[in-house]
Structure formats: C-alpha cells, structure tokens
Write an enzyme that holds these catalytic residues in place. Structure first.
Site, PDB file in Angstrom:
ATOM      1  N   ASP A   1       0.834  -1.200   0.000  1.00 50.58           N
ATOM      2  CA  ASP A   1       0.000   0.000   0.000  1.00 50.58           C
ATOM      3  C   ASP A   1       0.868   1.249   0.000  1.00 50.58           C
ATOM      4  O   ASP A   1       1.679   1.451   0.901  1.00 50.58           O
ATOM      5  CB  ASP A   1      -0.872   0.006   1.264  1.00 50.58           C
ATOM      6  CG  ASP A   1      -1.818   1.190   1.290  1.00 50.58           C
ATOM      7  OD1 ASP A   1      -2.853   1.131   0.600  1.00 50.58           O
ATOM      8  OD2 ASP A   1      -1.515   2.187   1.976  1.00 50.58           O
TER       9      ASP A   1
ATOM     10  N   LYS B   1      -2.776   5.707  -4.409  1.00 53.60           N
ATOM     11  CA  LYS B   1      -3.975   6.534  -4.165  1.00 53.60           C
ATOM     12  C   LYS B   1      -3.856   7.900  -4.813  1.00 53.60           C
ATOM     13  O   LYS B   1      -2.756   8.452  -4.926  1.00 53.60           O
ATOM     14  CB  LYS B   1      -4.175   6.722  -2.653  1.00 53.60           C
ATOM     15  CG  LYS B   1      -4.095   5.456  -1.840  1.00 53.60           C
ATOM     16  CD  LYS B   1      -4.439   5.668  -0.376  1.00 53.60           C
ATOM     17  CE  LYS B   1      -4.086   4.445   0.450  1.00 53.60           C
ATOM     18  NZ  LYS B   1      -2.690   4.412   0.897  1.00 53.60           N
TER      19      LYS B   1
HETATM   20  P1  NAP Z   1      -0.162   0.635  11.908  1.00 51.18           P
HETATM   21  O1  NAP Z   1       0.304  -0.147  10.761  1.00 51.18           O
HETATM   22  O2  NAP Z   1      -1.313   0.138  12.700  1.00 51.18           O
HETATM   23  O3  NAP Z   1       1.021   0.877  12.921  1.00 51.18           O
HETATM   24  C1  NAP Z   1       2.316   1.193  12.496  1.00 51.18           C
HETATM   25  C2  NAP Z   1       3.200   1.372  13.728  1.00 51.18           C
HETATM   26  O4  NAP Z   1       3.242   0.157  14.486  1.00 51.18           O
HETATM   27  C3  NAP Z   1       4.623   1.707  13.370  1.00 51.18           C
HETATM   28  O5  NAP Z   1       5.117   2.587  14.363  1.00 51.18           O
HETATM   29  C4  NAP Z   1       5.356   0.359  13.458  1.00 51.18           C
HETATM   30  O6  NAP Z   1       6.701   0.556  13.807  1.00 51.18           O
HETATM   31  C5  NAP Z   1       4.580  -0.319  14.567  1.00 51.18           C
HETATM   32  N1  NAP Z   1       4.516  -1.781  14.413  1.00 51.18           N
HETATM   33  C6  NAP Z   1       4.186  -2.480  13.298  1.00 51.18           C
HETATM   34  N2  NAP Z   1       4.206  -3.794  13.536  1.00 51.18           N
HETATM   35  C7  NAP Z   1       4.530  -3.953  14.843  1.00 51.18           C
HETATM   36  C8  NAP Z   1       4.713  -5.079  15.706  1.00 51.18           C
HETATM   37  N3  NAP Z   1       4.552  -6.323  15.246  1.00 51.18           N
HETATM   38  N4  NAP Z   1       5.088  -4.855  16.992  1.00 51.18           N
HETATM   39  C9  NAP Z   1       5.252  -3.597  17.452  1.00 51.18           C
HETATM   40  N5  NAP Z   1       5.094  -2.485  16.709  1.00 51.18           N
HETATM   41  C10 NAP Z   1       4.730  -2.664  15.408  1.00 51.18           C
HETATM   42  O7  NAP Z   1      -0.552   2.116  11.476  1.00 51.18           O
HETATM   43  P2  NAP Z   1      -0.393   3.019  10.154  1.00 51.18           P
HETATM   44  O8  NAP Z   1       1.008   3.015   9.667  1.00 51.18           O
HETATM   45  O9  NAP Z   1      -1.066   4.303  10.470  1.00 51.18           O
HETATM   46  O10 NAP Z   1      -1.333   2.276   9.077  1.00 51.18           O
HETATM   47  C11 NAP Z   1      -0.848   1.274   8.223  1.00 51.18           C
HETATM   48  C12 NAP Z   1      -0.824   1.717   6.789  1.00 51.18           C
HETATM   49  O11 NAP Z   1      -2.112   2.138   6.364  1.00 51.18           O
HETATM   50  C13 NAP Z   1       0.063   2.931   6.495  1.00 51.18           C
HETATM   51  O12 NAP Z   1       1.424   2.599   6.482  1.00 51.18           O
HETATM   52  C14 NAP Z   1      -0.497   3.373   5.167  1.00 51.18           C
HETATM   53  O13 NAP Z   1       0.013   2.554   4.119  1.00 51.18           O
HETATM   54  C15 NAP Z   1      -1.984   3.137   5.366  1.00 51.18           C
HETATM   55  N6  NAP Z   1      -2.733   4.342   5.815  1.00 51.18           N
HETATM   56  C16 NAP Z   1      -3.728   4.808   5.015  1.00 51.18           C
HETATM   57  C17 NAP Z   1      -4.437   5.943   5.391  1.00 51.18           C
HETATM   58  C18 NAP Z   1      -5.522   6.432   4.498  1.00 51.18           C
HETATM   59  O14 NAP Z   1      -5.993   7.559   4.696  1.00 51.18           O
HETATM   60  N7  NAP Z   1      -5.975   5.658   3.550  1.00 51.18           N
HETATM   61  C19 NAP Z   1      -4.170   6.599   6.594  1.00 51.18           C
HETATM   62  C20 NAP Z   1      -3.165   6.088   7.407  1.00 51.18           C
HETATM   63  C21 NAP Z   1      -2.459   4.952   7.009  1.00 51.18           C
HETATM   64  P3  NAP Z   1       7.954  -0.162  13.019  1.00 51.18           P
HETATM   65  O15 NAP Z   1       7.916   0.304  11.597  1.00 51.18           O
HETATM   66  O16 NAP Z   1       9.146   0.346  13.748  1.00 51.18           O
HETATM   67  O17 NAP Z   1       7.764  -1.643  13.177  1.00 51.18           O
END
Ligand code: NAP
Length: 280
Positions: free
Chosen positions: A49, A79
C-alpha cells in the site's frame, strides 16, 4: 532470500484476489520504502500500500523490482491525492504515479479522501473507471468514504468500488460501515490496524490473550482483523516485525475471545470524520 509463506486471499468484486494482510508504507521515505518493500515481498507479502501523498512511490517501485518477485504476483495499491481531484487531473495523476512506480498498471487505485467540499470525487471516480477500461488499473476503490459517499458513486455511475480503505482497529471496529460494505460486496481494508498503542496494545484483554495464545499483542490484533476477513495493512520497517505481522494464519481466536475484544470499541465518534478531514 527468505522462504515465502502463502497469505490467504479473498475475492474482489472485479474478479481479482486480495491478500488478507498487506504492507503499509506510510511514513517511509523512498529509501526506507525500497528496503521495506523488498524485504516484505521476500518474506511473503503480496499486497503493498502506497499513495502519491506519501512521496515514496519511487522507493516502492524500486523495492518491487529489487525483490525479484514477479510483478504479476503482487497486488500494488496507490492513491489519488486531494490536490488531483477532477476528471483530467485524475488521469494525469495516475500516469505520474505509474511513472514513479515504474509499472504499467496498478492493481488497486483508491481515491485517498472524499473531500466532499470540492464535489469532485465522482468526476475522479469516472476517470478511474475509464482508465480501468484502458488496462491501467485492475480495480477501482476508495478510502475514507462513508456510506453516503459510496451511495452517491453508485447512483451516479452504477459501479460500486472494489475496496474501501478505512481507519479500523479493535478500538474503532466501524461495525455499521463494515456491515454495509460486506453487504454490497466491497472489501474493507483496515488502515492503522494496530490502533493507537494506548488504545489497544496496552488493553489488559489484549495482553491477556497474547499471553494465553503465546503470541504478541500485535498478532492478536491482526488475527482479530483477518478472522473477520478484513484486509489489514500494518506498516513496519523492521524485518522481524514484518515477519511477525504475517504469522497470524496458524492460530484462531475463540468466539468468546473475539467478543471480549468487542469491549474495546470506543464508538464511531472516535474515528476521523471524512466529511471534515481535508488532506491534499
Ligand atoms: P499501523 O500499521 O497500525 O502501525 C504502524 C506502527 O506500528 C509503526 O510505528 C510500526 O513501527 C509499529 N509496528 C508495526 N508492527 C509492529 C509489531 N509487530 N510490533 C510492534 N510495533 C509494530 O498504522 P499506520 O502506519 O497508520 O497504518 C498502516 C498503513 O495504512 C500505512 O502505512 C499506510 O500505508 C496506510 N494508511 C492509510 C491511510 C488512508 O488515509 N488511507 C491513513 C493512514 C495509514 P515499526 O515500523 O518500527 O515496526
């Protein structure tokens, strides 16, 4: 290279398949994304993504090529950013994304935010459907859309999106919207699937289940997503955590434990309101 594991998939209403776990790439820069996408694909991820807004499509494309995984095996999502809403701008924006990614089609193209104040998301959607006809997009989808926004797309174009990518975690299960999307054959993708650390990871019930199932709290949360056929896209730049986030297909939360996690629901009001949120 690490041995790939098979990630279960579910069908899209456009005929393709989407893996139940994918790799998020925000807020990685190009260099971080190139490494994370390469290692992720080599570990077995088959859904990636990104977004024009993230500024890392060049890195994502490099990671894809460096991984050695055939393009045809990867579901690549990008996107349309807010600044590019409108029929002609959408067409130009997709061409620019394809150029940066170094690919000749994307599997899924999403409208990143509806930005209803602009009243241009239907025009963008029409442009995306036209580009699907040209083979530049396999599936057209949306992100941060409410039921009302999707109903408008349906009324004006007669075509439902393949995917709606929304903020969704145990603290924000978005039950009404998820149920509506399922009923209409639209796949719900969960962004920020792990939720805010203080909401879920530290909840006593998540820690207790993690201990009982011999998993990490993050694996319990990701299992909660996949058990409902939600497509979760956790972001991790760390190879060990990327691997752990994929390893959620060899255990099952009991129905009682799934209901216990329902108690974490903070209600719809805690989610970002797409009618108010403006992101360009
Ligand atoms: P998330 O994936 O729920 O959380 C990411 C955070 O959690 C990072 O700090 C990561 O750190 C940590 N993490 C990941 N796996 C882990 C594990 N197994 N143990 C401990 N910590 C862990 O949140 P997000 O990045 O906000 O959302 C995911 C994806 O969704 C984004 O990257 C993006 O591609 C997409 N997104 C889309 C929108 C939209 O508007 N459509 C908005 C926000 C996000 P490390 O990297 O250090 O592991």
């Amino acid at each position: 290279m690490n041995q790939a594991i098979g990630v279960p998939t579910r069908p899209l209403n456009t005929g393709g398949q989407i893996p139940l776990i994918g790799l998020g790439t925000w807020p990685m820069d190009d260099a971080q994304a190139a490494t994370a996408v390469r290692t992720g694909l080599q570990l077995g991820y088959r859904l990636v993504d990104t977004a024009a807004k993230y500024g890392n499509e060049v890195g994502v494309g490099r990671g894809l090529r460096d991984s050695g995984i055939p393009r045809s095996e990867v579901v690549l999502t990008t996107k349309l950013r807010g600044a590019d809403h409108g029929y002609d701008k959408t067409k130009a924006a997709l061409h620019a994304s394809l150029e940066r990614l170094g690919v000749d089609y994307v599997d899924i193209y999403l409208i990143h935010w509806p930005l209803p104040r602009l009243e241009r998301y239907v025009d963008s959607y029409r442009a995306m459907l036209a580009m699907r006809g040209e083979g530049l997009i396999r599936s057209v989808g949306v992100s941060n859309f409410t039921k009302a926004h999707i109903e408008q797309l349906d009324r004006e174009t007669g075509v439902l999106p393949a995917v709606n990518q929304i903020q969704l975690s145990p603290a924000l299960p978005r039950t009404a919207l998820h149920t509506y999307l399922e009923r209409h054959g639209i796949v719900t993708q969960s962004y920020s699937p792990l939720g805010r650390k203080e909401d879920a990871h530290r909840a006593p019930v998540v820690r207790e289940l993690a201990q009982r199932y011999g998993r990490t709290p993050e694996q319990v949360i990701l299992r909660w997503h996949v058990q409902q056929e939600l497509v979760a896209i956790p972001k991790s730049s760390d190879q060990q955590r990327q691997r752990a986030n994929l390893a959620v297909f060899d255990f099952e939360l009991s129905p009682e434990d799934m209901s216990r996690l329902r108690a974490l629901d903070q209600g719809e009001a805690a989610a970002i309101d797409p009618d108010r949120h403006e992101e360009f």
